[in-house]
Scaffold this motif. Structure first.
Motif, mmCIF file in Angstrom:
data_model
loop_
_atom_site.group_PDB
_atom_site.id
_atom_site.type_symbol
_atom_site.label_atom_id
_atom_site.label_comp_id
_atom_site.label_asym_id
_atom_site.label_seq_id
_atom_site.Cartn_x
_atom_site.Cartn_y
_atom_site.Cartn_z
ATOM 1 N N ALA A 14 66.263 -29.299 78.975
ATOM 2 C CA ALA A 14 66.172 -27.841 79.069
ATOM 3 C C ALA A 14 64.857 -27.350 78.453
ATOM 4 N N PHE A 15 64.405 -26.212 78.974
ATOM 5 C CA PHE A 15 63.230 -25.539 78.434
ATOM 6 C C PHE A 15 63.640 -24.150 77.962
ATOM 7 N N LEU A 16 62.865 -23.594 77.049
ATOM 8 C CA LEU A 16 62.991 -22.202 76.664
ATOM 9 C C LEU A 16 61.710 -21.496 77.072
ATOM 10 N N VAL A 17 61.841 -20.365 77.741
ATOM 11 C CA VAL A 17 60.700 -19.628 78.276
ATOM 12 C C VAL A 17 60.672 -18.247 77.631
ATOM 13 N N ALA A 18 59.535 -17.894 77.038
ATOM 14 C CA ALA A 18 59.406 -16.604 76.357
ATOM 15 C C ALA A 18 58.402 -15.734 77.096
ATOM 16 N N VAL A 19 58.832 -14.521 77.435
ATOM 17 C CA VAL A 19 57.953 -13.519 78.034
ATOM 18 C C VAL A 19 58.240 -12.196 77.344
ATOM 19 N N GLY A 20 57.254 -11.635 76.672
ATOM 20 C CA GLY A 20 57.475 -10.408 75.915
ATOM 21 C C GLY A 20 58.445 -10.666 74.777
ATOM 22 N N THR A 21 59.501 -9.867 74.683
ATOM 23 C CA THR A 21 60.514 -10.045 73.638
ATOM 24 C C THR A 21 61.715 -10.844 74.132
ATOM 25 N N GLU A 22 61.687 -11.265 75.404
ATOM 26 C CA GLU A 22 62.856 -11.921 75.985
ATOM 27 C C GLU A 22 62.681 -13.441 76.019
ATOM 28 N N LEU A 23 63.755 -14.135 75.663
ATOM 29 C CA LEU A 23 63.774 -15.589 75.677
ATOM 30 C C LEU A 23 64.793 -16.052 76.711
ATOM 31 N N PHE A 24 64.383 -16.985 77.571
ATOM 32 C CA PHE A 24 65.234 -17.490 78.634
ATOM 33 C C PHE A 24 65.409 -18.994 78.478
ATOM 34 N N ARG A 25 66.529 -19.489 78.993
ATOM 35 C CA ARG A 25 66.778 -20.937 79.022
ATOM 36 C C ARG A 25 66.654 -21.409 80.461
ATOM 37 N N LEU A 26 65.848 -22.454 80.652
ATOM 38 C CA LEU A 26 65.623 -23.011 81.985
ATOM 39 C C LEU A 26 66.193 -24.417 82.034
ATOM 40 N N SER A 27 67.202 -24.621 82.875
ATOM 41 C CA SER A 27 67.823 -25.940 83.009
ATOM 42 C C SER A 27 68.293 -26.113 84.443
ATOM 43 N N CYS A 49 56.256 -4.805 59.249
ATOM 44 C CA CYS A 49 56.377 -5.429 60.571
ATOM 45 C C CYS A 49 55.569 -4.661 61.601
ATOM 46 N N GLU A 50 54.313 -4.391 61.280
ATOM 47 C CA GLU A 50 53.458 -3.674 62.208
ATOM 48 C C GLU A 50 53.047 -4.593 63.356
ATOM 49 N N GLY A 51 52.831 -3.991 64.510
ATOM 50 C CA GLY A 51 52.398 -4.766 65.671
ATOM 51 C C GLY A 51 53.503 -4.892 66.698
ATOM 52 N N ALA A 52 53.094 -5.247 67.928
ATOM 53 C CA ALA A 52 54.060 -5.433 69.006
ATOM 54 C C ALA A 52 54.980 -6.605 68.692
ATOM 55 N N ALA A 53 56.200 -6.543 69.235
ATOM 56 C CA ALA A 53 57.239 -7.502 68.839
ATOM 57 C C ALA A 53 57.346 -8.707 69.759
ATOM 58 N N PHE A 54 56.354 -8.965 70.616
ATOM 59 C CA PHE A 54 56.500 -10.071 71.566
ATOM 60 C C PHE A 54 56.594 -11.424 70.851
ATOM 61 N N ILE A 55 57.278 -12.366 71.496
ATOM 62 C CA ILE A 55 57.510 -13.690 70.909
ATOM 63 C C ILE A 55 56.198 -14.468 70.857
ATOM 64 N N SER A 56 55.899 -15.048 69.690
ATOM 65 C CA SER A 56 54.645 -15.793 69.520
ATOM 66 C C SER A 56 54.875 -17.281 69.297
ATOM 67 N N GLY A 57 56.119 -17.679 69.014
ATOM 68 C CA GLY A 57 56.389 -19.094 68.779
ATOM 69 C C GLY A 57 57.858 -19.418 68.981
#
Length: 345
Positions: A14-27, A49-57
Protein backbone atom coordinates in the motif's frame (compact mmCIF):
# COMPACT_ATOMS: atom_id res chain seq x y z
CA UNK A 1 8.11 17.31 -0.73
CA UNK A 2 4.70 18.81 0.06
CA UNK A 3 2.82 16.79 -2.52
CA UNK A 4 4.03 13.33 -1.76
CA UNK A 5 3.54 9.61 -1.96
CA UNK A 6 4.84 7.24 0.73
CA UNK A 7 5.28 3.48 0.60
CA UNK A 8 3.97 2.02 3.86
CA UNK A 9 5.94 -0.47 5.90
CA UNK A 10 3.13 -3.01 5.62
CA UNK A 11 3.31 -6.06 3.39
CA UNK A 12 0.15 -5.26 1.41
CA UNK A 13 2.08 -3.02 -1.02
CA UNK A 14 0.00 0.00 0.00
CA UNK A 15 0.95 3.63 -0.56
CA UNK A 16 -0.14 6.80 1.19
CA UNK A 17 -0.72 9.82 -1.05
CA UNK A 18 -0.83 13.36 0.33
CA UNK A 19 -2.32 16.31 -1.55
CA UNK A 20 -2.97 19.51 0.39
CA UNK A 21 -4.37 18.56 3.81
CA UNK A 22 -5.85 15.26 2.61
CA UNK A 23 -4.19 11.87 2.98
CA UNK A 24 -5.29 8.92 0.84
CA UNK A 25 -4.48 5.21 0.90
CA UNK A 26 -3.66 3.58 -2.43
CA UNK A 27 -3.88 -0.21 -2.60
CA UNK A 28 -4.74 -2.53 -5.46
CA UNK A 29 -5.03 0.43 -7.80
CA UNK A 30 -7.85 1.95 -5.73
CA UNK A 31 -7.53 5.29 -3.92
CA UNK A 32 -9.48 5.80 -0.67
CA UNK A 33 -9.53 8.74 1.73
CA UNK A 34 -7.54 8.06 4.89
CA UNK A 35 -7.37 11.27 6.97
CA UNK A 36 -7.53 15.07 6.98
CA UNK A 37 -4.37 16.50 8.52
CA UNK A 38 -3.04 19.77 9.91
CA UNK A 39 -5.74 20.71 12.43
CA UNK A 40 -4.18 22.74 15.24
CA UNK A 41 -4.56 21.11 18.68
CA UNK A 42 -6.97 23.01 20.97
CA UNK A 43 -4.28 23.39 23.63
CA UNK A 44 -1.99 25.37 21.32
CA UNK A 45 -2.10 29.08 20.60
CA UNK A 46 -2.63 29.83 16.94
CA UNK A 47 0.51 31.94 16.62
CA UNK A 48 2.60 28.82 17.12
CA UNK A 49 1.10 27.28 13.97
CA UNK A 50 1.43 29.98 11.35
CA UNK A 51 1.40 28.99 7.70
CA UNK A 52 -0.72 26.83 5.42
CA UNK A 53 -1.64 23.43 6.82
CA UNK A 54 -0.72 21.22 3.85
CA UNK A 55 0.99 17.89 4.58
CA UNK A 56 4.79 18.09 4.35
CA UNK A 57 5.83 14.62 5.51
CA UNK A 58 4.47 11.08 5.93
CA UNK A 59 6.02 8.04 7.62
CA UNK A 60 4.72 4.71 8.88
CA UNK A 61 5.66 2.17 11.52
CA UNK A 62 4.31 -0.82 13.38
CA UNK A 63 1.83 1.34 15.35
CA UNK A 64 0.45 3.36 12.44
CA UNK A 65 1.09 6.50 10.41
CA UNK A 66 2.67 9.84 11.33
CA UNK A 67 2.19 13.07 9.38
CA UNK A 68 3.81 16.49 9.59
CA UNK A 69 2.20 19.62 8.22
CA UNK A 70 3.61 22.93 7.04
CA UNK A 71 2.04 24.68 10.05
CA UNK A 72 4.27 22.56 12.37
CA UNK A 73 1.45 20.20 13.45
CA UNK A 74 2.53 16.58 14.01
CA UNK A 75 -0.14 13.86 14.09
CA UNK A 76 -0.30 10.10 14.47
CA UNK A 77 -2.98 7.79 13.10
CA UNK A 78 -3.88 4.13 13.53
CA UNK A 79 -3.81 1.92 10.45
CA UNK A 80 -7.60 2.22 10.28
CA UNK A 81 -7.36 6.03 10.06
CA UNK A 82 -8.26 6.79 13.68
CA UNK A 83 -6.62 9.98 14.98
CA UNK A 84 -4.34 9.06 17.89
CA UNK A 85 -2.46 12.20 18.92
CA UNK A 86 -1.27 15.61 17.80
CA UNK A 87 1.27 18.16 18.94
CA UNK A 88 3.24 21.08 17.54
CA UNK A 89 6.87 20.69 16.50
CA UNK A 90 9.55 23.01 17.82
CA UNK A 91 10.29 24.28 14.31
CA UNK A 92 8.84 23.50 10.89
CA UNK A 93 9.54 19.80 10.11
CA UNK A 94 11.62 18.80 7.08
CA UNK A 95 11.36 15.00 7.44
CA UNK A 96 9.63 12.42 9.63
CA UNK A 97 10.56 8.80 10.30
CA UNK A 98 9.53 6.01 12.67
CA UNK A 99 12.25 4.04 14.43
CA UNK A 100 12.05 0.34 13.49
CA UNK A 101 13.23 -0.68 16.97
CA UNK A 102 11.50 1.44 19.62
CA UNK A 103 8.67 2.83 17.46
CA UNK A 104 9.48 6.46 18.34
CA UNK A 105 8.71 9.25 15.89
CA UNK A 106 11.82 11.04 14.56
CA UNK A 107 11.38 14.64 13.32
CA UNK A 108 14.04 16.84 11.71
CA UNK A 109 13.43 20.55 11.24
CA UNK A 110 14.45 23.75 9.50
CA UNK A 111 16.53 24.88 12.48
CA UNK A 112 18.85 21.95 11.81
CA UNK A 113 17.74 19.88 14.80
CA UNK A 114 16.13 16.47 15.23
CA UNK A 115 13.87 15.23 18.04
CA UNK A 116 12.14 12.00 18.94
CA UNK A 117 8.66 11.47 20.43
CA UNK A 118 6.67 8.49 21.58
CA UNK A 119 4.06 7.43 19.03
CA UNK A 120 1.50 9.27 21.18
CA UNK A 121 3.70 12.37 20.59
CA UNK A 122 4.74 12.74 24.23
CA UNK A 123 8.19 12.73 25.85
CA UNK A 124 9.99 14.92 23.31
CA UNK A 125 13.70 14.11 23.34
CA UNK A 126 16.44 16.16 21.65
CA UNK A 127 18.59 13.99 19.38
CA UNK A 128 21.07 16.08 17.39
CA UNK A 129 21.79 19.38 15.72
CA UNK A 130 23.28 20.67 12.47
CA UNK A 131 24.26 24.29 11.82
CA UNK A 132 21.97 24.45 8.76
CA UNK A 133 18.63 23.05 7.58
CA UNK A 134 18.32 19.25 7.81
CA UNK A 135 16.95 18.26 4.40
CA UNK A 136 16.44 14.51 4.93
CA UNK A 137 16.55 12.03 7.78
CA UNK A 138 16.48 8.22 7.67
CA UNK A 139 17.02 5.32 10.06
CA UNK A 140 19.28 2.35 9.40
CA UNK A 141 17.43 -0.92 8.85
CA UNK A 142 18.50 -2.25 12.25
CA UNK A 143 17.53 1.02 13.97
CA UNK A 144 21.02 1.52 15.40
CA UNK A 145 21.88 4.62 13.37
CA UNK A 146 20.19 7.79 12.20
CA UNK A 147 21.44 9.48 9.02
CA UNK A 148 20.83 13.19 8.45
CA UNK A 149 21.90 15.45 5.59
CA UNK A 150 21.90 19.21 5.40
CA UNK A 151 22.02 22.43 3.39
CA UNK A 152 25.80 22.63 3.91
CA UNK A 153 26.79 19.53 1.90
CA UNK A 154 27.18 17.29 4.96
CA UNK A 155 25.88 13.82 5.75
CA UNK A 156 26.01 12.83 9.42
CA UNK A 157 25.74 9.24 10.68
CA UNK A 158 24.86 9.14 14.40
CA UNK A 159 24.26 6.32 16.85
CA UNK A 160 20.62 6.03 17.91
CA UNK A 161 19.23 6.89 20.41
CA UNK A 162 22.46 8.41 21.84
CA UNK A 163 22.99 10.69 18.85
CA UNK A 164 25.71 12.74 20.55
CA UNK A 165 27.84 9.72 19.63
CA UNK A 166 28.65 10.52 15.99
CA UNK A 167 29.76 7.59 13.87
CA UNK A 168 30.97 9.66 10.92
CA UNK A 169 30.58 12.68 8.67
CA UNK A 170 30.46 11.95 4.94
CA UNK A 171 31.90 14.87 2.97
CA UNK A 172 32.06 15.08 -0.80
CA UNK A 173 28.99 16.85 -2.15
CA UNK A 174 29.62 20.43 -3.26
CA UNK A 175 26.02 21.61 -2.80
CA UNK A 176 23.13 20.80 -0.46
CA UNK A 177 22.32 17.11 0.14
CA UNK A 178 18.57 16.48 -0.01
CA UNK A 179 18.15 12.71 -0.25
CA UNK A 180 19.74 9.64 1.37
CA UNK A 181 18.88 5.92 1.32
CA UNK A 182 20.56 2.72 2.42
CA UNK A 183 21.65 0.73 -0.63
CA UNK A 184 22.78 -2.08 1.72
CA UNK A 185 23.59 -2.37 5.41
CA UNK A 186 27.09 -1.01 4.71
CA UNK A 187 26.34 1.28 1.76
CA UNK A 188 24.61 4.65 1.65
CA UNK A 189 23.43 6.47 -1.50
CA UNK A 190 22.90 10.23 -1.62
CA UNK A 191 21.78 12.94 -4.04
CA UNK A 192 22.54 16.64 -3.93
CA UNK A 193 22.17 20.01 -5.57
CA UNK A 194 25.44 19.37 -7.39
CA UNK A 195 23.48 16.97 -9.69
CA UNK A 196 25.38 13.94 -8.39
CA UNK A 197 24.47 10.53 -7.08
CA UNK A 198 27.10 9.21 -4.65
CA UNK A 199 27.67 5.83 -3.03
CA UNK A 200 29.35 5.71 0.40
CA UNK A 201 31.04 2.78 2.13
CA UNK A 202 29.99 3.04 5.78
CA UNK A 203 32.78 0.71 6.92
CA UNK A 204 35.45 3.14 5.70
CA UNK A 205 33.36 6.37 5.58
CA UNK A 206 34.49 7.02 2.02
CA UNK A 207 32.76 7.82 -1.28
CA UNK A 208 33.22 4.84 -3.59
CA UNK A 209 31.40 6.05 -6.71
CA UNK A 210 29.89 9.22 -8.19
CA UNK A 211 27.48 9.67 -11.10
CA UNK A 212 26.83 13.16 -12.46
CA UNK A 213 23.46 13.85 -14.09
CA UNK A 214 22.68 16.60 -16.62
CA UNK A 215 19.52 17.38 -14.61
CA UNK A 216 19.09 17.65 -10.85
CA UNK A 217 17.81 14.54 -9.09
CA UNK A 218 14.66 15.25 -7.06
CA UNK A 219 14.23 11.93 -5.19
CA UNK A 220 15.95 8.63 -4.49
CA UNK A 221 14.58 5.24 -3.38
CA UNK A 222 16.08 1.80 -2.91
CA UNK A 223 14.78 -1.37 -4.55
CA UNK A 224 16.72 -4.61 -3.94
CA UNK A 225 19.75 -4.45 -6.29
CA UNK A 226 18.64 -1.11 -7.77
CA UNK A 227 18.25 2.61 -7.09
CA UNK A 228 15.23 4.56 -8.39
CA UNK A 229 15.93 8.21 -9.10
CA UNK A 230 13.68 10.95 -10.43
CA UNK A 231 14.26 14.32 -12.03
CA UNK A 232 11.56 16.90 -12.73
CA UNK A 233 10.19 14.78 -15.58
CA UNK A 234 11.93 11.37 -15.63
CA UNK A 235 12.23 8.12 -13.69
CA UNK A 236 15.46 6.12 -13.94
CA UNK A 237 16.74 2.83 -12.57
CA UNK A 238 20.43 2.52 -11.71
CA UNK A 239 22.47 -0.39 -10.41
CA UNK A 240 22.82 -0.15 -6.61
CA UNK A 241 26.44 -1.28 -6.95
CA UNK A 242 27.41 0.99 -9.83
CA UNK A 243 25.54 4.30 -10.12
CA UNK A 244 27.10 4.91 -13.55
CA UNK A 245 25.12 1.91 -14.84
CA UNK A 246 21.72 3.31 -15.85
CA UNK A 247 19.46 0.35 -16.63
CA UNK A 248 16.27 2.04 -17.79
CA UNK A 249 14.62 5.44 -17.91
CA UNK A 250 11.16 6.79 -18.80
CA UNK A 251 9.73 10.25 -19.30
CA UNK A 252 6.76 10.85 -16.99
CA UNK A 253 3.81 12.69 -18.60
CA UNK A 254 2.82 15.61 -16.41
CA UNK A 255 6.14 15.72 -14.55
CA UNK A 256 7.21 14.14 -11.25
CA UNK A 257 5.98 15.63 -7.97
CA UNK A 258 6.86 12.63 -5.76
CA UNK A 259 7.70 8.92 -5.99
CA UNK A 260 7.68 5.85 -3.76
CA UNK A 261 8.50 2.17 -4.24
CA UNK A 262 6.74 -0.85 -2.73
CA UNK A 263 7.69 -4.32 -3.88
CA UNK A 264 8.00 -4.19 -7.65
CA UNK A 265 5.74 -1.17 -8.10
CA UNK A 266 6.61 2.53 -8.34
CA UNK A 267 3.88 5.06 -7.51
CA UNK A 268 4.36 8.47 -9.10
CA UNK A 269 2.39 11.54 -8.13
CA UNK A 270 2.22 14.07 -10.97
CA UNK A 271 0.51 17.46 -11.03
CA UNK A 272 -2.78 15.91 -12.15
CA UNK A 273 -2.61 12.12 -11.83
CA UNK A 274 -1.23 9.11 -9.99
CA UNK A 275 0.72 6.67 -12.15
CA UNK A 276 1.93 3.16 -11.37
CA UNK A 277 4.99 1.61 -13.02
CA UNK A 278 6.12 -1.99 -12.68
CA UNK A 279 9.81 -2.91 -12.35
CA UNK A 280 11.07 -6.17 -13.83
CA UNK A 281 13.65 -8.36 -12.09
CA UNK A 282 16.21 -6.89 -14.49
CA UNK A 283 15.35 -3.33 -13.40
CA UNK A 284 13.34 -2.35 -16.49
CA UNK A 285 10.42 0.05 -15.97
CA UNK A 286 7.12 -0.96 -17.56
CA UNK A 287 4.38 1.16 -19.11
CA UNK A 288 2.57 3.67 -16.91
CA UNK A 289 -0.85 2.64 -15.54
CA UNK A 290 -3.05 5.54 -14.50
CA UNK A 291 -4.99 5.17 -11.23
CA UNK A 292 -8.65 5.86 -12.01
CA UNK A 293 -10.75 4.58 -9.11
CA UNK A 294 -11.11 7.11 -6.28
CA UNK A 295 -9.05 9.94 -7.78
CA UNK A 296 -12.13 12.12 -8.22
CA UNK A 297 -11.78 12.91 -4.50
CA UNK A 298 -8.35 14.52 -5.00
CA UNK A 299 -8.33 18.33 -5.09
CA UNK A 300 -5.42 18.79 -7.51
CA UNK A 301 -5.63 22.58 -7.11
CA UNK A 302 -4.57 22.12 -3.47
CA UNK A 303 -1.27 20.53 -4.48
CA UNK A 304 1.87 22.28 -3.31
CA UNK A 305 5.04 20.99 -4.95
CA UNK A 306 8.31 21.65 -3.19
CA UNK A 307 11.22 23.05 -5.12
CA UNK A 308 14.90 22.35 -4.58
CA UNK A 309 16.80 25.23 -2.96
CA UNK A 310 18.88 27.50 -5.11
CA UNK A 311 22.56 26.75 -5.22
CA UNK A 312 24.69 28.59 -2.73
CA UNK A 313 26.00 32.06 -3.43
CA UNK A 314 29.31 33.25 -1.98
CA UNK A 315 28.58 34.82 1.39
CA UNK A 316 30.50 37.10 3.67
CA UNK A 317 31.47 36.05 7.18
CA UNK A 318 29.88 38.94 9.05
CA UNK A 319 27.68 37.53 11.78
CA UNK A 320 28.56 33.89 11.05
CA UNK A 321 30.85 33.49 14.03
CA UNK A 322 28.22 34.72 16.49
CA UNK A 323 25.56 32.51 14.88
CA UNK A 324 27.73 29.39 15.02
CA UNK A 325 28.64 30.13 18.65
CA UNK A 326 24.96 30.38 19.62
CA UNK A 327 24.20 27.19 17.73
CA UNK A 328 27.16 25.35 19.30
CA UNK A 329 26.09 26.38 22.81
CA UNK A 330 22.49 25.28 22.18
CA UNK A 331 23.65 21.89 20.90
CA UNK A 332 25.96 21.48 23.92
CA UNK A 333 23.14 22.39 26.33
CA UNK A 334 20.66 19.99 24.70
CA UNK A 335 23.28 17.22 24.64
CA UNK A 336 24.11 17.77 28.32
CA UNK A 337 20.40 17.53 29.20
CA UNK A 338 20.09 14.29 27.20
CA UNK A 339 23.16 12.80 28.87
CA UNK A 340 21.91 13.80 32.33
CA UNK A 341 18.53 12.21 31.61
CA UNK A 342 20.20 8.96 30.55
CA UNK A 343 22.45 8.98 33.60
CA UNK A 344 19.47 9.47 35.89
CA UNK A 345 17.44 6.66 34.35
Amino acid sequence: SMALVHATCREDAAFLVAVGTELFRLSGGVLKHFATCGEVPESVEGKECEGAAFISGVASGRDGVVTSSNNKVLETWSWSGEHLASTVAVKRPTAVQVSPTDGRVIVSDKAGDAYSYTFKLTDRHYLLGHVSVVMDCIMSRDGKYIVTCDRDEKIRVSHYPNCYNVQSYLMGHTEFVHGVVHASDATLASIGGDCTLKLWDLTTDTCTSTHTSPAAFTSISYIPSFLLLSTADTLSIYSANNPNNQISTVTVPGGVASTAVSGGTVAVLTLSAILLYSISNEGVLGEAVRVEEGVEAVQWSEMVVSKLPERKKPAGVKGFQAYFERKRKRIEDETAKAEAKIAAS
